[in-house]
Design a protein around this motif. Structure first.
Motif: not given
Length: 329
Positions: A249-250, A277, A288, A292, A299-301, A308
């Motif tokens: 994740i980012e 990351r 997950l 999120v 959070i960006t997967v 994703r």
């Protein structure tokens, strides 16, 4: 022969001034000789120190030393050998909590008082009363959501202490409901969520259960075969498994501490300054989704592609619900 008094130099004089002010406030009018005897200094040093008080204080809102920001003494009384403070506004204006600060503290204490182990805590009641009276303004009234019923926590805590088996209907993150029979070991909380660490008899393994997913909790008249002394429980509630999914994740660098409970592994620069990351280990994609959702917007997967896709489909399904209700995006 007159008794000799000690003399003070440098920093000792400053310490003497700091000590003499509360002494004077506590006693009111007091003779110079009495002050000198109490602190074992000369009467002359007492007079010189008291004479400096009207030049000490703290700047007010103007950021300058005005008359009302300084101590004041009765000069006529000092000439006659008596010390009297006529203004001590610097001491009187003790800092107080703002209404917002007091409300936040009251909310936290109210939550603590709702826990079974604190139900009869007089200390918390006293603190609540002092905060309500001692803030600079009246704190706003608020309620604290109890979440998991106290009765459920108390029941599980009692069973763990007594060493008896517990059964309950448990709803998994996928929505499946199953009757579970466990030996309760320990209750723990993260933020507003409560968890039971227990030995699951059907799976013959340690498991962690969310209390808000339990229904029909029943303490059975059967002694537990496993107790907390049989295990070395980690402080981490979320335990890893060889079958866990690894998801990259980012997130903003400043948000990484928020994910500490999920034990992120490693850290490397993200796609833009201020982003990082890291890798999370989750039991399944449903878990997950919950992470999120709990940290929406930060959070960006990144990978794997399957993760994703699952998150994208889940978010799209949620957006469709708003469209179906006539809510424009």
């Amino acid at each position: 022969m007159a008794e000799r008094r000690r003399t003070l130099l440098g920093a000792d004089r400053t310490l003497f001034m700091l000590a003499v002010v509360p002494y004077l406030l506590d006693r009111g009018a007091v003779s110079v000789d009495e002050v000198a005897e109490h602190f074992d200094v000369t009467p002359d040093l007492v007079r010189r120190t008291i004479a400096l008080l009207p030049m000490t204080g703290i700047p007010g809102e103007s950021k300058a030393y005005l008359d009302n920001d300084l101590f004041e003494i009765d000069y006529d009384a000092l000439e006659e050998g008596t010390v009297i403070l006529t203004r001590n506004i610097v001491i009187d204006e003790a800092p107080r909590f703002s209404a917002r600060e007091a409300a936040a503290l009251i909310a936290g204490l109210t939550y603590l008082s709702s826990l079974p182990e604190n139900a009869d805590s007089d200390a918390i009641s006293v603190l609540l009363t002092k905060l309500a009276r001692g803030s600079s303004a009246t704190p706003a009234e608020m309620g604290v959501e109890a979440g998991v019923p106290d009765a459920t926590r108390a029941l599980l805590r009692s069973a763990a202490s007594a060493g008896t088996r517990v059964a309950f209907d448990y709803r998994s993150s996928r929505g499946d409901v199953e009757r579970r029979v466990v030996d309760p070991l320990r209750l723990e909380s993260i933020d507003r969520d409560w968890y039971l660490r227990a030995w699951d008899h059907a799976r013959e393994a340690l498991r962690t259960f969310r209390l808000d997913r339990m229904d029909a909790v029943e303490v059975r008249d059967v002694p537990a075969t496993r107790t907390i002394d049989d295990f070395s429980l980690s402080d981490d509630i979320f335990q890893g498994s060889p079958d866990d999914l690894e998801v990259v994740i980012e997130v903003p660098v400043d948000a990484l501490p928020l994910l500490a409970d999920f034990r992120p592994e490693g850290q490397e620069p993200g796609s833009a300054p201020g982003l990082a990351r890291t890798t999370l280990r989750v039991a399944h994609h449903h878990g997950l989704k919950r992470i999120v959702a709990g940290y929406a917007g930060i959070i960006t997967v990144v990978s794997p592609p399957e993760a994703r896709r699952v998150i994208a489909d889940w978010a799209a399904a949620g957006a469709e619900q708003y469209a179906a209700d006539g809510v424009e995006g």
